[in-house]
Design a protein around this motif. Structure first.
Motif, short mmCIF file in Angstrom:
data_model
loop_
_atom_site.label_atom_id
_atom_site.label_comp_id
_atom_site.label_asym_id
_atom_site.label_seq_id
_atom_site.Cartn_x
_atom_site.Cartn_y
_atom_site.Cartn_z
N GLY A 95 0.13 -4.29 17.19
CA GLY A 95 -0.97 -3.89 16.31
C GLY A 95 -2.10 -4.92 16.27
N ALA A 96 -2.68 -5.09 15.07
CA ALA A 96 -3.85 -5.94 14.90
C ALA A 96 -3.56 -7.38 15.33
CB ALA A 96 -4.32 -5.92 13.44
N ALA B 217 -0.26 3.98 11.47
CA ALA B 217 -0.77 5.33 11.69
C ALA B 217 -1.09 5.64 13.16
CB ALA B 217 -1.98 5.59 10.80
N PRO B 218 -1.68 4.68 13.93
CA PRO B 218 -1.94 5.02 15.35
C PRO B 218 -0.66 5.39 16.10
CG PRO B 218 -3.11 3.02 14.73
CD PRO B 218 -2.21 3.36 13.58
N GLN C 44 -4.61 -14.03 10.79
CA GLN C 44 -5.74 -13.45 11.51
C GLN C 44 -6.29 -14.44 12.52
OE1 GLN C 44 -7.11 -12.71 7.72
NE2 GLN C 44 -5.41 -11.30 7.75
N GLY D 89 -3.71 1.70 22.09
CA GLY D 89 -4.99 1.35 21.48
C GLY D 89 -5.20 -0.15 21.40
N VAL E 274 -3.92 -7.82 19.04
CA VAL E 274 -5.32 -7.89 19.46
C VAL E 274 -5.87 -9.29 19.23
CG1 VAL E 274 -7.63 -6.99 19.07
CG2 VAL E 274 -5.69 -5.44 19.00
N LEU F 161 1.54 8.52 9.03
CA LEU F 161 0.21 9.11 9.17
C LEU F 161 -0.81 8.33 8.37
CD1 LEU F 161 1.34 12.82 8.86
CD2 LEU F 161 0.79 11.57 10.94
N CYS G 138 0.85 -1.18 0.00
CA CYS G 138 0.00 0.00 0.00
C CYS G 138 0.89 1.23 0.00
CB CYS G 138 -0.90 0.00 1.23
SG CYS G 138 -2.05 1.35 1.22
N ASP H 188 -6.97 -1.26 24.50
CA ASP H 188 -8.38 -0.88 24.48
C ASP H 188 -9.20 -1.90 23.69
OD1 ASP H 188 -7.75 1.36 25.90
OD2 ASP H 188 -7.56 2.65 24.14
N ALA H 189 -8.63 -2.35 22.56
CA ALA H 189 -9.35 -3.31 21.73
C ALA H 189 -9.40 -4.68 22.38
CB ALA H 189 -8.70 -3.40 20.35
N GLN H 190 -8.36 -5.05 23.13
CA GLN H 190 -8.34 -6.37 23.77
C GLN H 190 -9.32 -6.43 24.93
OE1 GLN H 190 -4.22 -6.23 24.66
NE2 GLN H 190 -3.59 -7.33 22.83
N GLY H 191 -9.43 -5.32 25.66
CA GLY H 191 -10.36 -5.27 26.79
C GLY H 191 -10.05 -6.32 27.84
N GLY I 237 1.78 -10.34 9.46
CA GLY I 237 0.79 -9.55 8.75
C GLY I 237 -0.23 -10.38 7.98
N GLU J 114 0.35 8.94 15.13
CA GLU J 114 -0.45 9.98 15.80
C GLU J 114 0.06 10.21 17.22
OE1 GLU J 114 -4.45 8.48 15.42
OE2 GLU J 114 -4.24 8.48 13.24
#
Lengths: 290, 399
Positions: free
Chosen positions: B247-248, B60-61, B224, B278, B251, B55, B30, B281-284, B221, B64
């Motif tokens: 990252g993802a 990106a997170p 999943q 973050g 999670v 960015l 990308c 937060d997503a894992q909770g 990467g 930021e």
């Protein structure tokens, strides 16, 4: 042995999701000759709707609402895409057009939801695990398998056994002839496009508790859906089902047996099918069948 | 309406288009775009700093957070670095070297930045090393973790305010060897960072008498669903797991680790990125009890950190992450160095960087070592429920 049985079960769960996602892509391509590259973005809309409406630890009602909202949003997006893609008959133009739409949608989602990874909790009553083959397994994934079976039966009855289904199949086989018989094929096309996109968005909600929602997920899912369609054959429900189950199993069992090659097994399977059956394993029956 | 070609041919060409599209999607990275901000000339009493953070794309997170951290330091110090007004030019690093390297070159050649801060991706940092070394401009790496950046490929102009992968893995080794009675399974994403962190952990872990029950690297990467790997862990007699993901993938891994019921029988340890920002937060709730090692936690109980966390929350309405602190500290380092480099040439700034001494940071006091890497404390953190959110509570200081 138990490891493989659980792996196979898991493959079925992933296969169920892939079936829901790939079905629309397959029918739309088979019928309209439109390669809808925005299909992954539609999926992602569903996933983010699940984040917004069901979020973390929501009840079953919120989840059902999310599914319905996703079906609606997906159908609307599908209708818009159907309208857009009729503007040009060329494959490449349509691919670029839908790719552009997917980029816009993905960017909008990242503006609204940020670039963070989001996750969706399974609805409370089915958030736990049960013991399957002596290992604990999430109840939610078993439900996803159930959904996949129901969807497969439902779509089979609708497409293969109903009057509407015969119209859809006829349009896939020979659009010109159906049109000549006095049927407004445009409406069938838009209807199938909308239904397929709605299904992809619903897939996004249902996959939420397993795959979450994150920027870039749309491309990964679109890629898998394309592989499913290539393997199964264009425009056929049975093909999409076979392809989805096959890819689910290749991913699950392949990773268990050959972890080093996990990321490439799916494409090896696709290459093999392309070599042996270039039209896919179960392509739609066409006007001039061999 | 054009006449439709005969069925089978149409189908076959359709399949070919599909297959080609799939192939194109596999091959294409990308490509991000750099944010173009027109560069003006150097004002008399101003200093231009290039901020190179992602960015767009998957990082990106982090970008930021880094931008927020850097900006917070400037806001707290009247927008000045080393007594001069700082003019920050931001460029988008994107996901990899193909976007990050040209963006950095633009900051130096076109915008004439005195120094560049940032870089999340290790490949980008390594790809930029020769450019900064030869153009004699300082690069402050504020995240990229490859050991080589301050190891085999170190440069007088490249300084790191963050961490080296191996050093993030190492501190937890002895602690896990002591806590866990039995073998530990090692699992990580299959790329340089994953392998370096695990290698760092393994070295100190085995030196302290720990036993490795198994080791697996998952496709980076592309994974999943971790069920096959989790099933393999269950098939061994491992008593605990050490993981590196970010990252993802972090999670998915942590959530599925609980869903498949491993949490209760086999405690999960990892590098701090597994539960940072973050991602947590997503894992909770799924992350509760995960123990990690990192050089920062927003829960650190020091006056310096409390003051920082309050200011950060006030400015951005969220808890700071390690990424924000790394960029914040980069600004602090530059502030000190530029004060001793009135001319502002690259050589002068690089020399001044060597003399900045200890940095009073929210993460605790740290300083550059002889390889230009951050020499700092590591903390053992445990994910706990703070009532409203999950936090990385600090359990103890690791050596």
């Amino acid at each position: 042995m138990v490891t493989y049985l659980v792996g196979a079960l898991n493959g079925l769960a992933m296969g169920s999701l892939l079936f829901a996602i790939a079905l629309g892509l397959s029918l739309v391509f088979g019928m309209m000759d439109v390669l809808n590259l925005a299909h992954g973005a539609v999926y992602l809309v569903g996933a983010y709707l699940a984040v917004a409406l069901a979020g973390d630890g929501a009840g079953p009602m919120a989840f059902v609402v999310a599914v319905l909202a996703a079906a609606g949003a997906g159908a609307v997006l599908g209708g818009v895409l159907a309208g857009l893609s009729r503007a040009t008959p060329h494959h490449l133009d349509q691919a670029l057009l839908t790719l552009g739409v997917s980029l816009v949608v993905a960017e909008l989602l990242s503006v609204f939801f940020g670039n963070d990874v989001h996750s969706v909790a399974a609805p409370a009553p089915v958030a736990g695990s049960v013991t399957v083959f002596g290992e604990s397994y999430p109840v939610y994934r078993l439900l996803v398998i159930g959904f996949g079976v129901m969807l497969a039966v439902g779509v089979y009855v609708l497409v293969e056994r109903s009057r509407l289904g015969s119209l859809i199949r006829a349009t896939v086989a020979d659009r010109g002839m159906v049109s000549a018989l006095g049927v407004h094929t445009g409406r069938v096309l838009v209807g199938v496009f909308a239904a397929g996109a709605g299904l992809a968005a619903v897939g996004g909600v249902l996959a939420g508790p397993i795959l979450g929602a994150a920027p870039g997920l749309d491309e990964k899912v679109l890629l898998l859906a394309l592989v499913v369609v290539v393997i199964g054959g264009l425009g056929s429900v049975r093909g999409a089902l076979l392809g989805a189950v096959l890819i689910g199993q290749v991913q699950a069992l392949g990773t268990t047996l050959l972890p080093e090659y996990a990321s490439f097994l799916v494409f090896a399977a696709m290459a093999l099918v392309l070599l042996l059956r270039p039209a896919g394993l179960l392509p739609a029956r066409t006007a001039v069948s061999a | 309406m054009p006449v439709l070609p005969a069925g089978p041919r149409r189908l076959r060409s359709g399949t070919a288009v599909l297959a080609l599209t799939a192939a194109a999607l596999v091959l294409s990275g990308c490509a991000g775009s750099s944010l173009d901000q027109s560069g003006g000339g150097q004002a008399g009493d101003a200093v231009k700093i290039g901020l190179l953070v992602p960015l767009s794309g998957v990082y990106a997170p982090l970008g930021e957070d880094m931008r927020n951290g850097f900006q917070l330091y400037l806001d707290q110090h009247g927008g000045k670095l080393g007594g001069r007004t700082a003019e920050v030019v931001t460029a988008d690093e994107g996901e990899g070297p193909q976007t990050g390297v040209p963006a950095a070159q633009k900051l130096v050649t076109q915008d004439q930045a005195t120094a560049v801060v940032g870089v999340v991706n290790s490949a980008t940092a390594l790809g930029l090393r020769d450019f900064f070394h030869e153009s004699k401009k300082p690069l402050l790496v504020a995240n990229a973790g490859a050991d080589d950046i301050t190891g085999a490929r170190k440069s007088a102009y490249v300084w790191r305010t963050s961490f080296a992968n191996g050093k993030v893995g190492a501190p937890l080794g002895a602690a896990v060897a002591k806590e866990v009675d039995g073998g530990v399974y090692l699992i990580a994403a299959d790329y340089a960072a994953g392998r370096e962190v695990v290698a760092g952990f393994r070295k100190t872990f085995e030196a302290a008498g720990g036993k490795v029950a198994g080791e697996k690297y998952t496709p980076f990467g592309k994974t999943q669903d971790f069920q096959p790997f989790l099933s393999a862990i269950r098939g061994t007699d491992a008593k605990a797991v050490y993981a590196f993901y970010a990252g993802a993938e972090a999670v998915s891994f942590v959530k599925q680790y609980r869903q498949f019921g491993l949490t209760d029988s086999t405690p999960l340890y990892g590098a701090g990125f597994l539960t940072e920002g973050g991602v947590l937060d997503a894992q909770g709730d799924a992350a509760a009890g995960v123990k990690t090692a990192l050089h920062y936690s927003s829960e650190l109980d020091t006056p310096r950190n409390k003051e920082f966390v309050d200011a950060y929350r006030k400015a951005y309405d969220e808890a700071p992450t390690v990424y924000a602190v790394q960029a914040y500290d980069s600004a602090a380092v530059l502030d000190k160095a530029l004060a001793n480099a009135p001319g502002g040439s690259g050589e002068e700034v690089a020399k001044a960087l060597a003399g900045v001494g200890p940095i009073d940071s929210p993460r605790g006091q740290w300083s550059f070592d002889t390889d230009h890497d951050a020499q700092q404390k590591y903390y053992l953190r445990e994910v706990r429920d703070s009532g409203a959110t999950m936090v990385n509570a600090v359990v103890s200081e690791l050596s």
